[in-house]
Enzyme design. Structure first.
Site, short mmCIF file in Angstrom:
data_model
loop_
_atom_site.label_atom_id
_atom_site.label_comp_id
_atom_site.label_asym_id
_atom_site.label_seq_id
_atom_site.Cartn_x
_atom_site.Cartn_y
_atom_site.Cartn_z
N ARG A 102 0.83 -1.19 0.00
CA ARG A 102 0.00 0.00 0.00
C ARG A 102 0.87 1.24 0.00
NH1 ARG A 102 -4.10 2.35 3.45
NH2 ARG A 102 -2.66 2.08 5.16
N THR A 106 -1.17 7.61 -0.70
CA THR A 106 -2.45 7.58 -1.44
C THR A 106 -3.37 6.46 -0.95
OG1 THR A 106 -1.55 6.05 -3.07
CG2 THR A 106 -1.31 8.39 -3.54
N ASP A 198 -1.66 -6.70 14.70
CA ASP A 198 -1.20 -7.07 13.36
C ASP A 198 -1.19 -8.61 13.26
OD1 ASP A 198 0.73 -7.91 11.26
OD2 ASP A 198 0.90 -5.76 10.96
N ASP A 201 2.18 -10.21 12.37
CA ASP A 201 3.13 -10.14 13.50
C ASP A 201 2.76 -11.16 14.57
OD1 ASP A 201 4.49 -8.12 12.27
OD2 ASP A 201 3.77 -6.52 13.59
N1 URA Z 1 -4.05 -5.66 9.37
C1 URA Z 1 -3.84 -6.24 10.57
O1 URA Z 1 -3.09 -7.20 10.70
N2 URA Z 1 -4.49 -5.73 11.63
C2 URA Z 1 -5.35 -4.68 11.55
O2 URA Z 1 -5.93 -4.28 12.56
C3 URA Z 1 -5.54 -4.11 10.27
C4 URA Z 1 -4.88 -4.62 9.20
#
Ligand code: URA
Length: 206
Positions: A102, A106, A198, A201
């Site tokens: 991403r 933008t 995430d 993660d």
């Molecule tokens: N991607 C993720 O891993 N967590 C979020 O909260 C949003 C996008």
């Protein structure tokens, strides 16, 4: 767009374990596998079967086999963590991979890696991406996949934000979405709230 919230108690149980910030990566992967297996139960409900005769030890009866061909497409990186249960459950599934990044300015997603099986036309495409946040990634993935004329496209995710659901609905009303939760909103950093952080993660311990 059909948005299906899977509210089964087992799904909500494992979702809670995924949300818990104290769940370490090894357990997170285990609970992720379980919740995806449960979501797949709903996400495959409309697949067609072919009926054929089989012989039990006692007599002949009707057997069923999945007739629709499914192409699973994990979105790199977190979608990879959703692939295991799909490979275990679905017969003859083929797998494609899409990597999107991403532009932070933008917010437009662009492809950096696309590797798809050659035979997507007429098949059931199942996109795997655990967090439907802004919907930018999902929209781009659907755009790429629709070039190959699949019979249908569905997205299996764990948590969806209202913003992402609306964005996908606006662009692709025919796409089906299956999720364990529709959360409150995105925060300023585009994380889903309350969310689970995430996903990549949490899965990979990064
Ligand atoms: N991607 C993720 O891993 N967590 C979020 O909260 C949003 C996008």
């Amino acid at each position: 767009m059909t948005f299906q919230l899977v509210e089964h108690p087992l799904v909500q149980h494992y979702l809670t374990r995924l949300r818990d910030r104290d769940t370490p990566p090894d357990q997170f992967r285990e609970f992720s596998d379980r919740i995806i297996t449960l979501l797949l139960y709903e996400a495959t409900r409309d697949l067609r079967s072919r009926i054929f005769p089989i012989q039990t030890p006692l007599e002949e009866t009707d057997g069923h086999t999945i007739a629709d061909r499914v192409v699973a497409v994990p979105i790199l990186r977190a979608g990879l963590g959703l692939l295991g249960p799909v490979l275990e459950l679905l017969p003859e599934v083929t797998v494609g991979y899409i990597g999107l990044e991403r532009d932070e300015r933008t917010a437009v997603a662009s492809r950096y890696y696309v590797k798809l099986p050659p035979d997507i036309r007429g098949k059931t495409v199942m996109i795997l991406d655990p967090m439907l946040a802004t919907g930018g990634t999902a929209r781009k993935a659907v755009e790429i996949l629709k070039e190959y004329q699949p019979a249908s496209v569905r997205l299996v995710c764990v948590v969806a934000a209202p913003e992402g659901i609306a964005a996908l609905e606006e662009a692709y009303p025919d796409v089906m979405v299956f999720a364990a939760a529709r959360d409150r909103q995105l925060n300023g950093q585009k994380y889903i709230m309350p969310g689970l952080g995430d996903y990549g993660d949490r899965l990979f311990g990064t």
